[in-house]
Structure formats: C-alpha cells, structure tokens
Design a protein around this motif. Structure first.
Motif, PDB file in Angstrom:
ATOM      1  N   UNK A 134       0.650  -1.373  -0.172  1.00  0.00           N
ATOM      2  CA  UNK A 134      -0.021  -0.139  -0.022  1.00  0.00           C
ATOM      3  C   UNK A 134       0.784   1.158  -0.228  1.00  0.00           C
ATOM      4  N   UNK A 135       2.096   1.228   0.384  1.00  0.00           N
ATOM      5  CA  UNK A 135       2.962   2.124   0.440  1.00  0.00           C
ATOM      6  C   UNK A 135       3.129   2.692  -1.123  1.00  0.00           C
ATOM      7  N   UNK A 136       2.795   3.990  -1.159  1.00  0.00           N
ATOM      8  CA  UNK A 136       2.691   4.613  -2.704  1.00  0.00           C
ATOM      9  C   UNK A 136       4.295   4.778  -3.235  1.00  0.00           C
ATOM     10  N   UNK A 137       5.209   4.820  -2.265  1.00  0.00           N
ATOM     11  CA  UNK A 137       6.680   4.788  -2.525  1.00  0.00           C
ATOM     12  C   UNK A 137       7.102   3.452  -2.748  1.00  0.00           C
ATOM     13  N   UNK A 138       6.506   2.422  -2.766  1.00  0.00           N
ATOM     14  CA  UNK A 138       6.993   0.944  -3.030  1.00  0.00           C
ATOM     15  C   UNK A 138       6.710   0.784  -4.303  1.00  0.00           C
ATOM     16  N   UNK A 139       7.699   0.262  -5.245  1.00  0.00           N
ATOM     17  CA  UNK A 139       7.291  -0.316  -6.488  1.00  0.00           C
ATOM     18  C   UNK A 139       7.161  -1.727  -6.539  1.00  0.00           C
ATOM     19  N   UNK A 140       5.965  -2.212  -6.782  1.00  0.00           N
ATOM     20  CA  UNK A 140       5.714  -3.733  -6.900  1.00  0.00           C
ATOM     21  C   UNK A 140       6.829  -4.508  -7.479  1.00  0.00           C
ATOM     22  N   UNK A 141       7.427  -5.465  -6.938  1.00  0.00           N
ATOM     23  CA  UNK A 141       8.406  -6.141  -7.632  1.00  0.00           C
ATOM     24  C   UNK A 141       9.910  -5.901  -7.240  1.00  0.00           C
ATOM     25  N   UNK A 142       9.944  -4.703  -6.571  1.00  0.00           N
ATOM     26  CA  UNK A 142      11.288  -4.255  -5.837  1.00  0.00           C
ATOM     27  C   UNK A 142      11.564  -5.078  -4.548  1.00  0.00           C
ATOM     28  N   UNK A 143      12.631  -5.329  -4.019  1.00  0.00           N
ATOM     29  CA  UNK A 143      12.971  -5.955  -2.866  1.00  0.00           C
ATOM     30  C   UNK A 143      12.233  -5.164  -1.773  1.00  0.00           C
ATOM     31  N   UNK A 144      11.905  -5.811  -0.645  1.00  0.00           N
ATOM     32  CA  UNK A 144      11.317  -4.870   0.424  1.00  0.00           C
ATOM     33  C   UNK A 144      12.084  -4.673   1.302  1.00  0.00           C
ATOM     34  N   UNK A 145      12.029  -3.352   1.386  1.00  0.00           N
ATOM     35  CA  UNK A 145      13.124  -2.707   2.558  1.00  0.00           C
ATOM     36  C   UNK A 145      12.202  -1.822   3.622  1.00  0.00           C
ATOM     37  N   UNK A 146      11.423  -2.466   4.308  1.00  0.00           N
ATOM     38  CA  UNK A 146      10.340  -1.800   4.996  1.00  0.00           C
ATOM     39  C   UNK A 146      10.748  -1.896   6.561  1.00  0.00           C
ATOM     40  N   UNK A 147      11.017  -1.008   7.108  1.00  0.00           N
ATOM     41  CA  UNK A 147      11.208  -1.507   8.481  1.00  0.00           C
ATOM     42  C   UNK A 147       9.993  -1.932   9.220  1.00  0.00           C
ATOM     43  N   UNK A 148       8.768  -1.366   9.128  1.00  0.00           N
ATOM     44  CA  UNK A 148       7.642  -2.199   9.742  1.00  0.00           C
ATOM     45  C   UNK A 148       7.401  -3.655   9.465  1.00  0.00           C
ATOM     46  N   UNK A 149       8.039  -3.976   8.046  1.00  0.00           N
ATOM     47  CA  UNK A 149       7.719  -5.507   7.896  1.00  0.00           C
ATOM     48  C   UNK A 149       9.106  -6.230   8.322  1.00  0.00           C
ATOM     49  N   UNK A 150      10.164  -5.562   8.534  1.00  0.00           N
ATOM     50  CA  UNK A 150      11.125  -5.976   9.247  1.00  0.00           C
ATOM     51  C   UNK A 150      10.950  -6.272  10.575  1.00  0.00           C
ATOM     52  N   UNK A 151      10.261  -5.559  11.096  1.00  0.00           N
ATOM     53  CA  UNK A 151      10.061  -5.572  12.737  1.00  0.00           C
ATOM     54  C   UNK A 151       8.882  -6.923  13.090  1.00  0.00           C
ATOM     55  N   UNK A 152       8.124  -6.959  11.905  1.00  0.00           N
ATOM     56  CA  UNK A 152       7.084  -8.010  12.073  1.00  0.00           C
ATOM     57  C   UNK A 152       7.618  -9.318  11.899  1.00  0.00           C
ATOM     58  N   UNK A 153       8.796  -9.293  10.857  1.00  0.00           N
ATOM     59  CA  UNK A 153       9.379 -10.469  10.893  1.00  0.00           C
ATOM     60  C   UNK A 153      10.348 -10.692  11.794  1.00  0.00           C
ATOM     61  N   UNK A 154      10.856  -9.973  12.561  1.00  0.00           N
ATOM     62  CA  UNK A 154      11.747 -10.012  13.538  1.00  0.00           C
ATOM     63  C   UNK A 154      11.006 -10.533  14.678  1.00  0.00           C
ATOM     64  N   UNK A 155       9.907 -10.007  14.967  1.00  0.00           N
ATOM     65  CA  UNK A 155       8.822 -10.345  16.125  1.00  0.00           C
ATOM     66  C   UNK A 155       8.771 -12.105  15.867  1.00  0.00           C
ATOM     67  N   UNK A 156       8.460 -12.402  14.680  1.00  0.00           N
ATOM     68  CA  UNK A 156       8.170 -13.780  14.639  1.00  0.00           C
ATOM     69  C   UNK A 156       9.423 -14.695  14.904  1.00  0.00           C
ATOM     70  N   UNK A 157      10.433 -14.082  14.552  1.00  0.00           N
ATOM     71  CA  UNK A 157      11.867 -14.903  14.682  1.00  0.00           C
ATOM     72  C   UNK A 157      12.140 -14.997  16.261  1.00  0.00           C
ATOM     73  N   UNK A 158      11.927 -13.854  16.877  1.00  0.00           N
ATOM     74  CA  UNK A 158      12.426 -13.733  18.380  1.00  0.00           C
ATOM     75  C   UNK A 158      11.407 -14.689  19.239  1.00  0.00           C
ATOM     76  N   UNK A 159      10.279 -14.293  18.846  1.00  0.00           N
ATOM     77  CA  UNK A 159       9.012 -15.042  19.900  1.00  0.00           C
ATOM     78  C   UNK A 159       9.602 -16.172  20.723  1.00  0.00           C
ATOM     79  N   UNK A 160      10.218 -17.126  19.842  1.00  0.00           N
ATOM     80  CA  UNK A 160      10.405 -18.271  20.663  1.00  0.00           C
ATOM     81  C   UNK A 160      11.817 -18.259  21.112  1.00  0.00           C
ATOM     82  N   UNK A 161      12.594 -18.094  20.347  1.00  0.00           N
ATOM     83  CA  UNK A 161      14.173 -18.262  20.539  1.00  0.00           C
ATOM     84  C   UNK A 161      14.408 -17.068  21.822  1.00  0.00           C
TER      85      UNK A 161
END
Lengths: 139, 1266
Positions: A112-139
C-alpha cells in the motif's frame, strides 16, 4: 519461532528473505528455493480442485531432518515461506497460520505504500520488525 | 501379504476369536467345516459403545475343545487367547440319557464357567431324524429342550438352541441352521462388546495412572497392543491402527515433556546409548524380538519406534495406503533423529545415518513389494523424499568414512567404518538370501570407495530422475549440486561443472543471488582445475564484482585476473577478451557541449561515468571507445540549427544507461540485448548509383542464443570472438586510467575533423593481457560534427519595434567557418525613412560557440551619404559577434494612403511592402535593409518590422451652422506616451478660415490602449466652405523620457461638404383635445425640413435640381424610423419632398405616430436622404444597396408639388405624399437615394424627448413585493 522468513515474487525471485543464524543463510536460500517446487505443485493441484475458495495457506511443504518448511500463497501469487526448527515442537498448525496471516497483513501494508514499486525487494522497517517479532518470539 | 520365511509365534492373520466346544466332540467334528465356512458368510452389524460408529463385520471363529485351562485366570489380561463363547453340543434325545449323563456333564461345564464368571455360553441340541427312528420311546423334542432350559437357562431361554439335522438338505434343516448361525453371531458380538468394553475400561484406568510412580509405558503398551491385536483379528485394521497411533502420540508427548524438563522415570530405559542401528524391519507382521524387548522393558528408543512403525506399516498396507507409509516413514525418521537429540542419547557418530539409510531403503523395498511399476511411477512424489534422504545420509556416511576424498580413508576413518558396521549386527534372516537388501547395500557401500561411488551415484541419479519426472526441477538441481560437490571431491571437475551450470541457470533465471554466488564460486573452482583460463577469468570477474562475497574473496578473484593480466604472455596472441559487464558498468555519458553537436575542429568532450565493480583500484593501460563514422550527406543539414534532440540525450547532454545486474544475470524483465542493425548500401563506383541495399543484424548470435535459453555464462564463454575490437573504425583513447572502486569519470576528446555523425560502438578496457570489452553500447551514443556558413541576423531588442522613436536593434553575426579579418566591414545602405543613429560608444561583444564572452571591441561606424559602414573586430570562426545599433523609422504621414516610395540606396530599388496589418491594432511597416557582408558577394536583405504607435481618427461635428473638428488619437502600443503641441492646420491656407483650438495647453499622457480627443472650432466667413485639407500634428515621447526626446506625429485628412444644408426639426403634438400625449393614442408628428443656405455652384453637382415654374427645387427623401419600439408609425413612414433651393425654405410633413409606452420617450429618428431619380446621371458610381424598391416608389409619384407647406392628412389615416411627377417612367433604371455627408444635415430635435402619459384604462397592475 521461525528461523527463516521469505517473501517470493510471482516470478519466483526473492523479494525478502531473512534467516536467524546468519551463517546458515545460504542453506536457507537453498531450502526456500527448493520449496518453490512444492509450492508450485500445491498451487496447481489446488487450482484444479477449487478455483474460487482457495485456501491461501499451503501447509507443510516438506520436512527435513532439522527444519519444517511451511508455505502460503497470496492471491497475487506472491509466496511466503516460513522455515521452523524441527526441534521446536510446540508450534501447531494454527500458530503457523497466524504467523502467515500477520506476514500477509504486513506485506499488504508494504504494497500500500505509494513509494514502493511492486516487484522491488522489500526494504520496510515495519515489515522487518514484524518478521523480527516472529523470529524472536520463541528463541 | 508376502510369503513369510518364518512362522511368528503369534500369527495374527490366522488368529480367530476362540470359541470353546464342550459336550459331544463327534458332533462338532461333523459340523466343524460347515460351521467355519458358514459363519463369516453373512455380515453382522456391530453396535459399539462410546458413540463409535456401528460397523458391519464378518465374524470368524476358531472352534476348540473346551478345556479348563483355556479360561483366563484372575488378572490375566490377554485378549487374544480369551474364549469369547462357550458352546455345549449334545444330540441327546431321550430323557434317560439326559438324566443319566448329559445333565451332569452340563452341570460340571456350567460350574467351571461360573467359577471363571463367564456368562457367554450356548447349549446346542442337535436333533436328527435317524436317531428318532432308532429309539422307540421318543420323547417329543420339546421336552428335552424344555428340560435343558429348565435346568440351565432360568432366565435366558435364548441360551439354548436346537439344530435340526444340519447335514440334511431340507428346508427345515436349512432354516434351523440359519437361525442357529444368527444366534451364534449375535452372541459372539455380544461377548465382544462386553469383553472388549471391559478391557478398554481397564486399559483406560491403567492409562490414567500414568502419573503415578512405577507406571511403566512398556506394560501399558502391551495392554493396548492386545486391543489392537483383537481389532486386527476382527479385521478392524482402522481401529487397530488407532491403538498404535495413540501409543505413538502418548510416547511422543512423553518425549516432548522430557525435553521440557518433565521427565518420567520409565523413560530412562529409552535413553540408553544406541548400540544397534540395523534399521526398520518391515517384512514381518510382528517383530517378536523387539516386542519381547519392549515387554521386558529393555527396548531402546529406536527399538520402540521401529516396532511401532512396523506395526503401523503392516496395518496401513492392509488398508492399502502404501503412500501414507512413505510419508509417515519420513516423519518418523526425522522425528527419531530429533528425539534422540532431545533425550541426549549418546549415539556413535554415523550410527543414525546408518539407521536412517537402512530404514529408508527398507521402507522403499516394502512399498515396491506391494505396488506395481506404474503405481510406483505415478507416486514418485511420495517416495522421492525417502530416496533423497537416503542419498544424503549415504553421502554423509561417505564423508565420515573417508570414501569421498581423493586419497581414500585414513586409519581413523577406517576405525569408524568398522564401528559402524559392527552396530549393524548380522543380517536378518528374512533378507539373508536376497541380493539387494539394504543391509548388503550399506555394507558394500562402506566397504570400498568404488562401491560407495557406485551406490551413491545410483541413489543420486534415481532421486534426480524422480524429481525430474514429477517436475520438481529445483529439487533435482539441488541433488545435482550435491552430486557436483561429490564429483569435485573426487576431482572430476568436468562432470561437476555440467551439474553446476545447470543449477546456475536456474538460480540466474529466478534471480536468487546468494545461491547464484555460491554456485558460481564452485564453478570457478572447476574452471580453475580444468584450466579453462578464459572462462575462469570471466567467472572471476563476476565474482570479484559480487556484493554477496566478502571483501577478501572479492579481492582474491580480482587478484586472479590481475595476476594473469600481468603475466608475460607465453605466445604472441595471448590476449584474452572478457565481457565488461562484470568488470565495470557504463552508467552515464555526458557530452560537453551538451548538444553533442560541434563544428568542425571544435573540441567535444565525452565524459564517461564508469562504475568499477572491482574491490580494488585497477590500473588500465588503455580505455578505448571505437567510433563508427558516417560522413555528412550533402544537403541534409548544416549547422546546429538542425540538431534534433536525439533519443536518450537529456538537455544537459547526458545519456543514462540502464543498470545491468553485474552477476551476469538478466534481472527478470530486463530481457534481451538490444538489437543492433547495420545498413549496407552497395553503390556502383562509376556513377554512384545505388545497386542494392540491405539490413544486417550485427548481434544476431546473441539474440538467437538468448532465445534458446542458455545462461549468460555460455554466451560469455562461447562468443569470445565477439569481444574483439572492430577493425577499421576510429578509436577514442585514454591511456593509463586508474579505475577506483565505484564511480569513475573518464574523459575522451572526440574526433571532429570531418563533418558527419559519429556513433560509439564499443568500449574496451585493457589491463595487461586482458581486455574487458563492452561489445555494444546501448542506447546509441552519437555525436555530430558540422560545418556552418556565416550568418547575420538583426533582431529587435524589445519585443517589437515602434516607428517614430529611436529603437535599438541587435546585430548578431555567427561567423561559422569564416574568420573575420582586419578591415572587414558591414556596408548598410542608408534609407531616408530609416536613418541609423550611431553614437560614439558602440561596442561589440564576441562570444564563443558555447556562449561565453570572449572579448569586447569598439566598433567604428562611418556613415557616408549612401552607405553606413561598420568595421568589424577580429573574430575567430564559430564565434558570435553581437552589437547594437539605434535606428529610427519615420512614421509615414498617413498610413492609410502610403504611396511614398522608400528607396534603398544601392543597386536595388524596390517598393517597400508597407502592409497595413491591423494585427493587435497596430499598423506595421516592413523596412528592408540591404547589407553587404564581407563573406559574400551578394547583399543580404533583412526586413525589420516597425509598428506605428498611434491610430488617428477625425470627425466633423455640427451645431446648427457651427462646425467642429474632432481628432481622436488612440495609443495602440504597449507604451505610455506623453503628448504635446497638438495642432491642427489647414493645408491650403484658405483665407478667412480660422481654426480655434478648444484644447488644453499642457502635456497630456496617453496610456497604452487609450485615446486622447482634441477639438477645434471651424470659423469661416466665405460661403460656401470649400473642401478642407487638414493636418493634425503632435509631439510625443515615451512617458518617462525627457522633453527633448519629443518626436513629431502627424495625421493628414480631408474634409468636404462641411457646411450645413438642411436643418430638420420634429415636433410631437398630442391628439386634438388632449393636453398630453397618451400611450395608445395617436399623436401628430410634424417634421419640418429647412434649407439653411443658398445653393452654390459647387454644390450643384451634388444635388439634383429641377426647374419647375421658375422655382428650383430638389428632391429629398425622409424616413421616420423607430428602432427602439417606442413608437408605432402609422401609415407611411417615408416619403419624398420637393424642396425649393433657397435659404430658409421649409417643408413640413405630418404623420401619425402612436406611443406604445408611457414616460419620457425619445423622438423617433428622422433621416433625410438625397433623392436621385432614375433619369439622373449618376454622379458617382451607384450603390446597388441604396436602390429603392419599386412598389415603394409607386406611391411616391404625384402631387408632391401641390402639397405645399401644409401637409395633407389623407382619409386613409396615413401620411401620404403623392407626387404628380409624370416624367417618371417605370421602364427607366431605378432611382436611388444617397446619404448626405455628415454635417450637411443638422437634426435639431435629435435626442429630444416627449412626455407620454399612461393610457386612461385602469389596468390592474400587479405588484409583487418579495
């Protein structure tokens, strides 16, 4: 929880891939790439059976001795792959599903970010933190 | 089921529920076969407790002789050996025998059963006709039955059945046989339900105790397995499987809890070190060895798991679900490995690999044994996982035991091998005779390097083929990569390379950079071993630029290239051409000047922005760009004016190049290399005629290759020849460039010796023996070299030039190829209308081709009578010379009548086209200037357009006999002007004429687009007033200029027929008897026309005079028109009057008009025209428009003369002037009317108003107030 989270474009190139033990990053790349075989198999199998009410969650793609690889495909054929450590037995199917759902929501935000070009590698802090939360949650 | 090599102790398949038979054994022997055969024939519905779904089952039973030992003792939980039904057989038919022996026997039997609290019994009385005949005193059979019932079945009368001669083929006997069988089945099922229910309850109770200390999983296992056995015995495999799955889940949960720190004591026995890893055993329905181990509580985790799985496998195969076996097998193997890790069981290194390997193969063998080939092939997706797993494990075993290295195993590895083999134990008897058993395979594979290789390759290829067959190409390539690694270790780089390149292709196509880098690194190693120098260098270049690698690795690969490059060549032709894409990328190219178009000999610089992808600075001996030259076609264009903007070239002269992925991979979407076409023209040498023309694709090999889907690497290696520099083209060079990592700027000086277009083709960087070539530059980079003729332009400094004021114009000379030498001068022909005003301080600016100021020089201007000569300063070619001159264009006297010729001095005399374009209201004057230039023998004509700032209009105003002249001066320019000294003078100096100015004396400012009016009264004494030639003159200057800058402006005009001939007066009278005019009622309009002056000779020509009875008259036509609909003119609104030509002669006309509204109404307008009858010779060209209509005229004929002073009101109610002019003839041309000149007729009641009252009717007036 997850040891590797990957978002793969419709054309099968990685949009985002992150894994926890960075030294085995290469291994995860291979694993995720290979899992695309099963993803494609499942997508085509699903397509035959019910075209409309498609389940986005593809379930366990394949287990290996050390990891379990789960797949999810959005309606726009973007694939999510989550790799989970086999020794982590507390994870149930429902939890994996909710992880994918979270990932999908976050991915939608990225799109939804208008500055993101679909097809580009994702470089979003928000996305990063979502992923981080998934990875950290158990370990 | 397979044939079994050994008979297990408990043979579940042949187990049947036990039914004991007491009483007459002979009877049973006679009926046994029939009974065993008939019992399972009909299915029975089995209703079950706990809401489980009812099932139809076919019952079987094993009929055995009743013995007391068969009855289970207290506490014995065995179910398999449990007798579910006890039957007493008798064929006793006489009371005596019954009383004597049978009853006693039965009682004994009953008491034994009661002792063991077994209630599942049945007494069968077999009756046969034979016996009845032999015996005389036959009791009715009911009596025996009754007796038995009486004696034994106090409440359960159904526990005793009669069987009627079962061996006879009669319907009666058949009937009784069937009802007996049904009874038997029902009772059996009842017994099952009851006993199994009780068993399950016990089992549950036992399970609930699992938290108590001393609870043993093994014990519980045995109990639940008993249940499974029974279900299996009843062929309820699903239920049996559930029992095992429950056990499996329970055990798994314990292990997990143990992992979470909640250990159970009994689990300790499973944590003993693994000593035996001989894999799964699936060939027996029940592996009794393992079962006994479990029973004794001595089983290891692997033993338990193996046993459980073998049981599950057996049941799944009964259920014909072999693919679930493979799936579960893979899960089991993974799970076991995890569990051993979790429980921290010590395992010899490699032991698990052995176990997994053997197990995989065992499962696969088992599956292959029960499926045919096509079924197997259709289900590769289920088995391939096991194949791959086995392959992986074998590989890791091979690594562990030193069977993969080139040198073979060392002693440590050999010891390990021995240990591993020891753990396998001896081969199981089942497979001892088969040649292909997993056990033999593993032993053989570990025995020598050769056999290991054979087995490993066999497995790998099998897995590879299966993956390919089911379309899992990525997985296949991963196996391929693993194979490649194996080949690498064996030193077979060639084979390894093929596998790696296959994988590389897939990673490149899908853009997976990390696997791509890794694979490429392996390929580099292969290429190095194979001594494929060129390929190796190309790969090294790619790796050196790979961001996924560490700096050290990148430097290493870069160094590899540099080392090779700087090695002395062994032979002459040892140059290596590599693709530049991996080495450096052309990001941007900038032309200086930006237009990429220069004149011959000028300097054009190309600045290349090269992004070096190397991790270290690289010293280039030479960077060269080859250039393709196309000579300028004559007549196409010359000079920079024709420069079209080329595609890709931005306004600041830069061309950006699309980024290419350096790893050689074409990013998805970037696609193919650009098509490069050459045009070939074949001209005949003699007359330059075109013989043929064609188009050739230069890079067809690349395009076609790309479509075949080969990897870019192939392209690089295969078409090395394409990287050679094109011969015969010109080259731009820069020597000794150091490319630092990242962006570098390299400057080329372009060739500009010949005019034409230059296209950059290739870029080539030379480092020692290595050349990095960019074979095609796309988008196309092109620059133009032109040669240009000198040019002179003159343009106004302001947006437009104004006539009448000094204006600055700019002279611009583009020198082109001409060099302005000393003494060169521009010769301007002077004209009177446009003098050149030269001031002493006139400077010329010299600008370079790019617009930079080079110098200034004073101009010397010499004016002679005819020629103004401007001597030019020295100017080099392709420069611009600029200077400004002031010129003045005189305003022509009257722009409407331009007849004055403007002469240009010199040989050309031409009439200037003074077009009076009223474009934006400004009249413009095109002024031509003829200039002689030093570079040309011809004169140049340059046209300058000046605009007149004013537009003047005049008008004659009258007040009775008095006359006024009004001049309107409109400023049409965009400048504000100051206006002074407006004067009006009579040109011919008519005597006794005076022009009296009524204007302000001071200066006036005329703003842009506004007008100034001036007024003069004309006074004269002579009569009549002749034609007046007037000149209006004024001085003007821009509003902000000083007074001295005033410039003259004049306007000439002519006035004719100035004096007033007639005065028209109108009067409106109310109807008779009324005080005021009223709306809606007729009023009287009286028009009186009075001649003011005597006729003069000069005017005779104007008026048609008629001599009539000594009175000179002239005919006038009047017209009453009301355009504003205030009045209704009743009757005729126009007519003719005959006017005596004498001063103060008056003619009155009356007519009726009706006001339509109340209020102050302006009079209707009254117009008077000259009337020219048809006979009159037209004095001027008749205007067709002014011809009157015939029918109009028909009425204007008679009696005009008789009308005299008093207008006659005709009975028709309309004003009607009837003339009796008989001389009018219809046949003659039509009469005309002609207007008087302005000023000749004075309307004294013009704009007069009359008060009209509303009509007397009381109209209702609606007033709405809102």
């Amino acid at each position: 929880m997850a040891v590797c989270v990957a978002v793969i474009a419709k054309e099968n190139y990685p949009l985002y891939i992150r894994s926890i033990p960075t030294q085995s990053e290469l291994k995860f790349h291979y694993t995720v790439h290979t899992s695309l075989d099963v993803v494609e198999e499942k997508i085509s199998a699903v397509g035959k059976v019910m075209a409309d009410q498609r389940e986005l969650y593809l379930g366990l793609l394949y287990p290996t001795e050390d990891y379990k690889v789960y797949g999810y495909v959005t309606n726009s054929k973007v694939k999510f792959v989550i790799v989970v450590d086999s020794s982590n037995t507390s994870l149930r199917d429902n939890e994996i599903r909710s992880m994918f759902r979270k990932l999908h929501n976050s991915f939608t935000d990225v799109m939804c970010n208008p500055f993101y070009n679909p097809g580009d590698p994702i470089q979003s802090k928000a996305f990063d933190s979502t992923v981080s939360a998934m990875m950290v949650a158990s370990s | 089921m397979e044939s079994h090599e050994e008979k297990p102790i408990i043979y579940t398949m042949e187990n049947k529920p036990i039914v004991t038979c007491a009483g007459d054994q002979n009877l049973l022997t006679a009926l046994y076969s029939l009974l065993a055969q008939q019992l399972p024939r009909e299915p029975m519905e089995w209703r079950r407790s706990y809401g489980r779904a009812p099932k139809m089952i076919h019952l079987e039973a094993n009929f055995v002789q009743f013995k007391e030992e068969l009855l289970p003792k207290e506490g014995n939980k065995a179910l398999l050996t449990f007798p579910f039904l006890h039957i007493y057989w008798t064929d006793c038919c006489d009371t005596e025998t019954y009383k004597a022996s049978v009853k006693e026997d039965m009682q004994r039997w009953q008491s034994v059963l009661k002792l063991h609290s077994s209630t599942d019994w049945l007494i069968v009385v077999v009756e046969s006709d034979n016996k009845k005949k032999n015996k005389t005193n036959i009791l009715p059979r009911t009596s025996i039955m009754d007796k038995i019932r009486n004696d034994f079945c106090n409440k359960q009368s159904d526990r005793c059945v009669a069987l009627l001669d079962p061996l006879k083929e009669s319907s009666r006997s058949q009937e009784s046989w069937n009802s007996f069988l049904t009874k038997l089945r029902t009772l059996l099922l009842m017994s099952f339900t009851k006993n199994l229910g009780r068993f399950e309850d016990d089992m549950r109770t036992l399970r609930e105790k699992r938290t108590e200390p001393g609870w043993s999983f093994c014990d519980y296992f045995m109990v639940q397995e008993e249940l499974a056995f029974v279900f299996e015995m009843l062929q309820q495999y699903e239920d049996a499987l559930v029992q095992y799955d429950e056990l499996d889940a329970l055990f798994t949960q314990y292990v997990l809890n143990f992992g979470a720190g909640d250990g159970a004591n009994w689990l300790g026995s499973f944590c003993q070190p693994v000593r035996n890893w001989n894999g799964l055993l699936l060939r027996r329905p029940i592996d009794m060895e393992k079962r006994e181990l479990i029973q004794r509580g001595e089983a290891s985790l692997l033993d338990l798991r193996s046993y459980l799985f073998s049981r599950q496998c057996t049941l799944l195969i009964f259920l014909q679900r072999p693919w679930e076996v493979t799936q579960r097998a893979l899960e089991l193997l993974h799970n076991c490995v995890q569990e051993l890790r979790l429980l921290e069981v010590s395992v010899v290194q490699g032991a698990l690999d052995c176990w997994v390997f053997l197990s995989c193969l065992e499962v696969l063998h088992r599956i292959e044994g029960c499926c045919d080939r096509t079924q197997l092939e259709a289900n590769f997706s289920h088995t391939v996982g096991l194949w791959t797993y086995a392959t992986e494990k074998l590989k890791s075993l091979g690594c562990l035991c030193g069977l993969v290295s080139e040198n073979g195993p060392n002693s440590e590895e050999l010891n390990r091998t021995v240990d591993l083999l020891a753990g396998l134990g001896t081969e199981r008897p089942e497979t001892a005779n088969s040649l292909q058993s997993p056990y033999k395979k593993l032993k053989e594979a570990l025995s020598s390097m050769e056999s290991f290789e054979k087995h490993y390759l066999e497995l790998s290829h099998a897995a590879l083929e299966m993956y390919r067959a089911i379309g899992r190409l990525r997985s296949a390539r991963l196996v391929g990569k693993s194979l490649a690694e194996f080949y690498m270790r064996k030193g077979d780089a060639q084979t390894a390379k093929t596998f790696l390149q296959d994988s590389l292709k897939s990673y490149t196509a899908e853009g997976w950079s990390l696997p791509l880098t890794h694979t490429r690194k392996q390929i580099a190693e292969c290429q190095k071993q194979l001594q494929q120098t060129e390929d190796y260098l190309q790969t090294s270049a790619l790796l050196a630029s790979d961001k996924n690698l560490t700096d050290e690795e990148r430097k290493h690969f870069c160094q590899e290239i540099l080392t090779f490059a700087n090695k002395a060549p062994e032979s002459k032709d040892q140059r290596v051409a590599l693709s530049m894409t991996a080495f450096a990328q052309l990001r941007e190219l900038k032309f200086q000047p930006a237009s990429a178009s220069v004149h011959v000999g000028a300097s054009l610089q190309l600045e290349l922005r090269l992004c070096s992808l190397m991790p270290v600075p690289v010293q280039l001996e030479q960077l060269a760009a080859s250039v393709h030259f196309i000579g300028e076609q004559p007549g196409t264009r010359s000079g920079p004016a024709g420069t079209q903007r080329r595609p890709g070239l931005s306004p600041d002269g830069t061309i950006s190049f699309p980024a290419v992925s350096p790893s050689g991979g074409v990013l998805p979407g970037t696609g193919m290399p650009a098509l490069e076409l050459y045009e070939i023209q074949d001209r005949s040498p003699s007359d330059n005629m075109l013989n043929s023309t064609s188009v050739v694709c230069k890079n067809a090999h690349m395009l076609l290759r790309g479509s075949e889907g080969s990897s870019p690497l192939d392209v690089h290696s295969a078409v090395g020849s394409a990287f050679t520099i094109e011969d015969g083209t010109q080259v731009l060079k820069t020597n000794n460039v150091t490319l630092l990592p990242g962006n570098n700027s390299v400057i080329f000086t372009a060739l500009s010796t010949k005019p034409g277009s230059y296209t950059l083709r290739q870029l080539c960087a030379t480092v020692g023996r290595v050349q990095f070539v960019m074979p095609h530059i796309y988008p196309i980079v092109k620059y133009e070299v032109y040669s240009q003729e000198p040019q002179l332009t003159i343009e106004p400094l302001a947006e437009s030039l104004l006539a009448g004021l000094p204006q600055r114009v700019k002279f611009t000379i583009l020198t082109g190829h001409y060099e302005v030498k000393k003494g060169d001068a521009l010769q301007l022909s002077n004209t009177d209308s446009m003098p050149i005003l030269h001031s002493s301080s006139c400077f010329a600016r010299i600008l370079s081709g790019t617009g930079e100021l080079v110098g200034e020089a004073a101009l010397s201007i010499q004016a002679s009578e005819k020629v103004t000569s401007i001597s030019l300063p020295l100017t080099p070619p392709y420069h611009t010379l600029e200077f400004q001159l002031e010129v003045l264009c005189h305003i022509p006297l009257s722009p409407a009548r331009v007849e004055n010729e403007r002469l240009t001095n010199g040989e050309i005399r031409h009439r200037p086209k003074s077009r009076t374009r009223f474009n934006s209201g400004m009249a413009c004057i095109d002024q031509k200037v003829s200039i002689d230039c030093p570079w040309s023998i011809y004169s140049i004509l340059i046209s300058l357009t000046f605009y007149t700032p004013f537009r003047a209009k005049h008008s004659l105003l009258s007040a009775g006999k008095r006359k006024y002249i009004q001049v309107c001066l409109e400023n049409v320019s965009n400048t504000n002007f100051r206006l002074a000294n407006q004067t009006l003078s009579e040109h011919q100096h008519t005597p006794l004429l005076e022009l009296l100015s009524l204007n302000a004396k001071t200066h006036q400012v005329v703003y842009s687009k506004q007008s100034v009016y001036s007024l003069w009264e004309v006074k004269w004494t002579t009569e009549p007033l002749p034609c007046l030639q007037c000149v209006f003159s004024a001085s003007f200057s821009p509003a902000d200029a000083p007074d001295t800058a005033l410039k003259p402006y004049s306007y000439e005009f002519q006035l004719e027929r100035v004096s007033t001939l007639y005065s028209v007066k109108a009067d409106i009278q109310p109807a008779v008897g009324e005080q005021q005019c009223r709306a809606g009622t007729l009023c009287r309009l009286e028009v009186s026309v009075t001649r003011l002056i005597e006729p003069s000779d000069t005017e005779g020509e104007d008026e048609e005079l008629t001599e009539n009875e000594g009175l000179r008259t002239t005919k006038l036509m009047y017209e009453v028109v009301d355009n504003s609909s205030n009045w209704a003119v009743c009757g005729k609104s126009s007519g003719l009057v005959s006017m005596p030509v004498a001063a103060m002669a008056t003619h009155k006309v009356q007519m009726e008009v009706m006001p339509l509204f109340a209020g102050k109404l302006p009079f209707p307008s009254i117009r008077v025209f000259k009337y020219l009858p048809h006979s009159a010779q037209p004095t001027s060209q008749p205007d067709t428009d002014s011809c009157l209509e015939n029918d109009n005229l028909s009425l204007l004929d008679k009696g005009l003369d008789e009308q005299g002073d008093t207008a006659s009101l005709r009975s028709r109610g309309s004003i009607h002037s009837v003339g009796s002019n008989e001389q009018q003839q219809r046949a003659l041309p039509m009469p005309r009317r002609e207007p008087f000149s302005p000023g000749q007729v004075f309307n004294s009641s013009h704009t007069q108003q009359v008060l009209v009252l509303p009509s007397t009717d009381d109209h209702v007036l609606e007033v709405n107030v809102t």
